[in-house]
Design a protein around this motif. Structure first.
Motif, PDB file in Angstrom:
ATOM      1  N   UNK A  84       0.853  -1.186   0.000  1.00 19.86           N
ATOM      2  CA  UNK A  84       0.000   0.000   0.000  1.00 19.86           C
ATOM      3  C   UNK A  84       0.886   1.233   0.000  1.00 19.86           C
ATOM      4  N   UNK A  85       0.647   2.130  -0.960  1.00 19.35           N
ATOM      5  CA  UNK A  85       1.415   3.365  -1.052  1.00 19.35           C
ATOM      6  C   UNK A  85       0.478   4.559  -1.103  1.00 19.35           C
ATOM      7  N   UNK A  86       1.015   5.717  -0.758  1.00 25.24           N
ATOM      8  CA  UNK A  86       0.261   6.958  -0.817  1.00 25.24           C
ATOM      9  C   UNK A  86       1.085   8.004  -1.559  1.00 25.24           C
ATOM     10  N   UNK A  87       0.410   8.835  -2.350  1.00 26.37           N
ATOM     11  CA  UNK A  87       1.033  10.007  -2.961  1.00 26.37           C
ATOM     12  C   UNK A  87       0.744  11.174  -2.034  1.00 26.37           C
ATOM     13  N   UNK A  88       1.788  11.903  -1.652  1.00 24.07           N
ATOM     14  CA  UNK A  88       1.631  12.984  -0.680  1.00 24.07           C
ATOM     15  C   UNK A  88       2.306  14.264  -1.146  1.00 24.07           C
ATOM     16  N   UNK A  89       1.772  15.374  -0.681  1.00 27.27           N
ATOM     17  CA  UNK A  89       2.398  16.684  -0.820  1.00 27.27           C
ATOM     18  C   UNK A  89       2.174  17.376   0.508  1.00 27.27           C
ATOM     19  N   UNK A  90       3.252  17.846   1.113  1.00 27.46           N
ATOM     20  CA  UNK A  90       3.124  18.334   2.490  1.00 27.46           C
ATOM     21  C   UNK A  90       2.778  17.134   3.346  1.00 27.46           C
ATOM     22  N   UNK A  91       1.737  17.191   4.113  1.00 28.54           N
ATOM     23  CA  UNK A  91       1.305  16.045   4.899  1.00 28.54           C
ATOM     24  C   UNK A  91       0.017  15.433   4.392  1.00 28.54           C
ATOM     25  N   UNK A  92      -0.455  15.887   3.234  1.00 24.88           N
ATOM     26  CA  UNK A  92      -1.767  15.460   2.739  1.00 24.88           C
ATOM     27  C   UNK A  92      -1.660  14.530   1.536  1.00 24.88           C
ATOM     28  N   UNK A  93      -2.590  13.586   1.453  1.00 23.10           N
ATOM     29  CA  UNK A  93      -2.683  12.736   0.275  1.00 23.10           C
ATOM     30  C   UNK A  93      -3.157  13.563  -0.906  1.00 23.10           C
ATOM     31  N   UNK A  94      -2.571  13.293  -2.078  1.00 23.20           N
ATOM     32  CA  UNK A  94      -2.937  13.988  -3.302  1.00 23.20           C
ATOM     33  C   UNK A  94      -3.070  12.986  -4.435  1.00 23.20           C
ATOM     34  N   UNK A  95      -3.854  13.323  -5.433  1.00 25.71           N
ATOM     35  CA  UNK A  95      -3.990  12.498  -6.629  1.00 25.71           C
ATOM     36  C   UNK A  95      -2.897  12.911  -7.604  1.00 25.71           C
ATOM     37  N   UNK A  96      -2.185  11.928  -8.145  1.00 24.96           N
ATOM     38  CA  UNK A  96      -1.132  12.181  -9.123  1.00 24.96           C
ATOM     39  C   UNK A  96      -1.312  11.246 -10.302  1.00 24.96           C
ATOM     40  N   UNK A  97      -1.048  11.789 -11.486  1.00 23.11           N
ATOM     41  CA  UNK A  97      -1.175  10.991 -12.697  1.00 23.11           C
ATOM     42  C   UNK A  97      -0.106   9.906 -12.772  1.00 23.11           C
ATOM     43  N   UNK A  98       1.103  10.213 -12.321  1.00 27.74           N
ATOM     44  CA  UNK A  98       2.201   9.245 -12.398  1.00 27.74           C
ATOM     45  C   UNK A  98       2.554   8.751 -11.002  1.00 27.74           C
ATOM     46  N   UNK A  99       2.433   7.438 -10.804  1.00 28.97           N
ATOM     47  CA  UNK A  99       2.822   6.764  -9.570  1.00 28.97           C
ATOM     48  C   UNK A  99       3.776   5.640  -9.978  1.00 28.97           C
ATOM     49  N   UNK A 100       5.042   5.748  -9.591  1.00 25.53           N
ATOM     50  CA  UNK A 100       6.032   4.733  -9.951  1.00 25.53           C
ATOM     51  C   UNK A 100       6.596   4.091  -8.684  1.00 25.53           C
ATOM     52  N   UNK A 101       6.662   2.767  -8.691  1.00 26.06           N
ATOM     53  CA  UNK A 101       7.198   2.012  -7.550  1.00 26.06           C
ATOM     54  C   UNK A 101       8.108   0.913  -8.086  1.00 26.06           C
ATOM     55  N   UNK A 102       9.251   0.729  -7.423  1.00 31.39           N
ATOM     56  CA  UNK A 102      10.189  -0.350  -7.740  1.00 31.39           C
ATOM     57  C   UNK A 102      10.468  -1.122  -6.466  1.00 31.39           C
ATOM     58  N   UNK A 103      10.523  -2.444  -6.562  1.00 27.75           N
ATOM     59  CA  UNK A 103      10.747  -3.281  -5.387  1.00 27.75           C
ATOM     60  C   UNK A 103      11.910  -4.233  -5.640  1.00 27.75           C
ATOM     61  N   UNK A 104      12.863  -4.223  -4.713  1.00 27.28           N
ATOM     62  CA  UNK A 104      13.986  -5.165  -4.731  1.00 27.28           C
ATOM     63  C   UNK A 104      13.844  -6.112  -3.549  1.00 27.28           C
ATOM     64  N   UNK A 105      14.141  -7.362  -3.758  1.00 29.42           N
ATOM     65  CA  UNK A 105      14.052  -8.384  -2.735  1.00 29.42           C
ATOM     66  C   UNK A 105      13.976  -9.744  -3.401  1.00 29.42           C
ATOM     67  N   UNK A 106      13.656 -10.757  -2.635  1.00 28.23           N
ATOM     68  CA  UNK A 106      13.575 -12.121  -3.155  1.00 28.23           C
ATOM     69  C   UNK A 106      12.139 -12.530  -3.421  1.00 28.23           C
TER      70      UNK A 106
END
Length: 108
Positions: A84-106
């Motif tokens: 679960x991720x959140x897009x934030x600006x300041x301390x508030x959640x915001x809607x953003x067109x681009x959300x990118x996530x990368x995960x490293x692990x096994x």
């Protein structure tokens, strides 16, 4: 370079998603779906599970937005099958067109 070095160092999940309007995956690796959980709040569900919940996620968004792990309860928002991720600006959640996530692990 040893094959094990390349395999262990490669991202196991990456997602480029659209967090505005109808939430959708633009492109991805090992991401089954992206779910809208409210304003600037998204769940990424994996096609193949991670081996444990101790993996290393990182994220970004456009403009003044940042992507963070949902901070209400870390252990319940980072699982072997989703993040679960959140897009934030300041301390508030915001809607953003681009959300990118990368995960490293096994992988499991």
């Amino acid at each position: 370079i040893a094959t094990s070095f390349v395999a262990n160092g490669s991202a196991k999940v990456w997602t480029n998603g659209d967090g505005s309007g109808t939430v959708a995956i633009t492109d991805s690796l090992n991401t089954a779906s992206m779910t809208d959980e409210g304003t600037g709040d998204y769940q990424l569900n994996y096609t193949n599970n991670m081996g444990n919940a101790n993996y290393a996620p990182s994220g970004m968004s456009e403009a003044d937005g940042k992507v963070v792990i949902d901070d209400s309860n870390y252990s319940s928002h980072v699982t072997t099958s989703s993040l679960d991720v959140e897009a934030k600006s300041g301390g508030s959640n915001i809607v953003r067109e681009v959300i990118c996530v990368t995960i490293h692990g096994d992988l499991a």
